[in-house]
Design a protein around this motif. Structure first.
Motif, PDB file in Angstrom:
ATOM      1  N   GLY A 220      41.585 -11.527 -33.550  1.00  0.00           N
ATOM      2  CA  GLY A 220      43.030 -11.599 -33.679  1.00  0.00           C
ATOM      3  C   GLY A 220      43.620 -10.204 -33.701  1.00  0.00           C
ATOM      4  N   PRO A 221      44.587  -9.941 -34.591  1.00  0.00           N
ATOM      5  CA  PRO A 221      45.208  -8.612 -34.643  1.00  0.00           C
ATOM      6  C   PRO A 221      44.450  -7.624 -35.517  1.00  0.00           C
ATOM      7  N   ASP A 222      43.306  -8.040 -36.068  1.00  0.00           N
ATOM      8  CA  ASP A 222      42.612  -7.242 -37.080  1.00  0.00           C
ATOM      9  C   ASP A 222      41.275  -6.701 -36.580  1.00  0.00           C
ATOM     10  N   THR A 223      40.796  -5.700 -37.311  1.00  0.00           N
ATOM     11  CA  THR A 223      39.474  -5.137 -37.076  1.00  0.00           C
ATOM     12  C   THR A 223      38.581  -5.471 -38.262  1.00  0.00           C
ATOM     13  N   GLN A 234      34.201  -5.914 -43.952  1.00  0.00           N
ATOM     14  CA  GLN A 234      35.326  -5.157 -44.488  1.00  0.00           C
ATOM     15  C   GLN A 234      36.482  -5.303 -43.509  1.00  0.00           C
ATOM     16  N   LEU A 235      37.608  -5.790 -43.985  1.00  0.00           N
ATOM     17  CA  LEU A 235      38.767  -6.031 -43.134  1.00  0.00           C
ATOM     18  C   LEU A 235      39.642  -4.784 -43.067  1.00  0.00           C
ATOM     19  N   VAL A 236      40.020  -4.421 -41.835  1.00  0.00           N
ATOM     20  CA  VAL A 236      41.014  -3.360 -41.610  1.00  0.00           C
ATOM     21  C   VAL A 236      42.147  -4.032 -40.838  1.00  0.00           C
ATOM     22  N   PRO A 237      43.193  -4.460 -41.535  1.00  0.00           N
ATOM     23  CA  PRO A 237      44.188  -5.336 -40.912  1.00  0.00           C
ATOM     24  C   PRO A 237      45.149  -4.614 -39.967  1.00  0.00           C
ATOM     25  N   ASP A 238      45.596  -5.370 -38.966  1.00  0.00           N
ATOM     26  CA  ASP A 238      46.665  -4.967 -38.058  1.00  0.00           C
ATOM     27  C   ASP A 238      46.376  -3.658 -37.330  1.00  0.00           C
ATOM     28  N   VAL A 239      45.125  -3.439 -36.954  1.00  0.00           N
ATOM     29  CA  VAL A 239      44.755  -2.274 -36.155  1.00  0.00           C
ATOM     30  C   VAL A 239      43.699  -2.705 -35.137  1.00  0.00           C
ATOM     31  N   ARG A 240      43.532  -1.893 -34.105  1.00  0.00           N
ATOM     32  CA  ARG A 240      42.510  -2.145 -33.092  1.00  0.00           C
ATOM     33  C   ARG A 240      41.445  -1.063 -33.196  1.00  0.00           C
ATOM     34  N   GLY A 241      40.298  -1.405 -33.739  1.00  0.00           N
ATOM     35  CA  GLY A 241      39.211  -0.460 -33.836  1.00  0.00           C
ATOM     36  C   GLY A 241      38.698  -0.081 -32.459  1.00  0.00           C
ATOM     37  N   PRO A 255      46.581   1.978 -34.310  1.00  0.00           N
ATOM     38  CA  PRO A 255      47.467   1.040 -35.012  1.00  0.00           C
ATOM     39  C   PRO A 255      48.172   0.107 -34.031  1.00  0.00           C
ATOM     40  N   ASN A 256      48.364  -1.132 -34.437  1.00  0.00           N
ATOM     41  CA  ASN A 256      49.147  -2.052 -33.612  1.00  0.00           C
ATOM     42  C   ASN A 256      50.610  -1.669 -33.587  1.00  0.00           C
ATOM     43  N   ASP A 257      51.063  -0.972 -34.610  1.00  0.00           N
ATOM     44  CA  ASP A 257      52.431  -0.463 -34.661  1.00  0.00           C
ATOM     45  C   ASP A 257      52.513   0.799 -33.807  1.00  0.00           C
TER      46      ASP A 257
END
Length: 318
Positions: A220-223, A234-241, A255-257
């Motif tokens: 989804g939108p998370d890494t 380990q969740l790193v939310p709203d970013v693209r690793g 960052p997705n932003d």
């Protein structure tokens, strides 16, 4: 520091991109359409170069085959692998950096692609497809010293299922591109674990850390950063690793932003972030040296370093 330059420091006269860096940060392999980085005869396609940041030497690695995607450099900087067209098919080529030339073609199938190298370059994980047009594929690990190969997965489709190899060649992370599942294979006992993302998610593989301990994947939108030993995420939310350092501690992400930095390095132990680039930039796997000290990326921005007047994409190290 701009990397896509000639030995005399002249800026490249063509687009440069797709860079990977050694564990100690000394050598960077990249693809470039520039014809002025070395004195070799110019061609009309991108070629692969290695830049030695200590000596300032830029060396041409490939001459006869246009690379399809970014090259891969072994952790110790001895070998570079790339995949490119050979007549109608794709093949994996291995070059020795000290020689500056291709030393072998490693492809038992009709077409081979998406190589990943162990730290010493001995083991090559890749995708081999068969059929014309290609209709099925397998993921395999070659030991080119012993001239042996192990098939670790086979699929009745050719949806991208690229592998990522640990530094010692023991573990391979790979994805079933059609099912959108990520797995980890252990060559010591020949077992496969996964899907590591669980039954209720879809996942896309980013990279296995060279110590074999962490797998970065997107869902989804998370890494997510999966710990191979404990099986926890380990969740790193709203970013693209986009990459993880060889020790598995430092995650490079976008960052997705899009209003903020384009690339950020996170210390996964402390949770702290450091901006790598606040200008438009992108990077790929194997872009971070050990301990998060150096990050290699590409950008068309002309104000990252002084004197950038070529108007094309360049490769940089921060």
């Amino acid at each position: 520091e701009r990397i896509s330059v000639a030995t005399d420091g002249a800026q490249g006269d063509g687009d440069s991109a797709g860079a990977t860096i050694t564990s100690d940060g000394r050598l960077v392999a990249f693809a470039s359409a520039a014809n002025n980085l070395t004195s070799d005869n110019p061609v009309t396609w991108k070629r692969v170069f290695v830049r030695d940041r200590r000596t300032g030497q830029t060396t041409l690695m490939s001459t006869n085959t246009p690379p399809i995607e970014r090259p891969v450099i072994s952790g110790d900087g001895q070998y570079v692998a790339l995949w490119g067209l050979l007549f109608r098919d794709t093949k994996t080529f291995l070059s020795k950096v000290s020689l500056g030339r291709t030393i072998g073609i490693n492809c038992p199938g009709l077409s081979c692609s998406q190589p990943s190298l162990s730290a010493d370059g001995r083991y090559i994980a890749q995708v081999a497809t068969s059929g014309r047009p290609p209709s099925r594929q397998r993921i395999e690990v070659q030991d080119w010293h012993a001239d042996t190969a192990e098939i670790i997965a086979e699929f009745e489709h050719v949806t991208p299922s690229r592998p990522s190899l640990s530094g010692d060649g023991r573990h391979v992370a790979y994805q079933d591109g059609r099912a959108k599942d990520v797995f980890v294979w252990d060559r010591t006992d020949g077992t496969t674990s996964g899907p590591i993302e669980g039954p209720s998610q879809e996942a896309e593989l980013v990279q296995l850390s060279k110590d074999g301990g962490k797998v970065v994947y997107l869902s989804g939108p998370d890494t997510h950063v999966h710990d191979v030993g404990s099986g926890t995420d380990q969740l790193v939310p709203d970013v693209r690793g986009v990459a993880i350092d060889p020790t598995g501690r430092y995650l490079l992400y976008a960052p997705n932003d899009t209003d903020g930095p384009s690339l950020v390095l996170r210390d996964l132990e402390t949770g702290t972030d450091e901006t790598v680039s606040d200008r438009p930039a992108s990077a790929g796997t194997d872009a971070v040296s050990a301990g998060g000290r150096d990050v290699v990326f590409q950008s068309t921005a002309d104000d990252i370093v002084p004197g950038d007047t070529n108007g094309v994409s360049d490769v940089f190290v921060r």
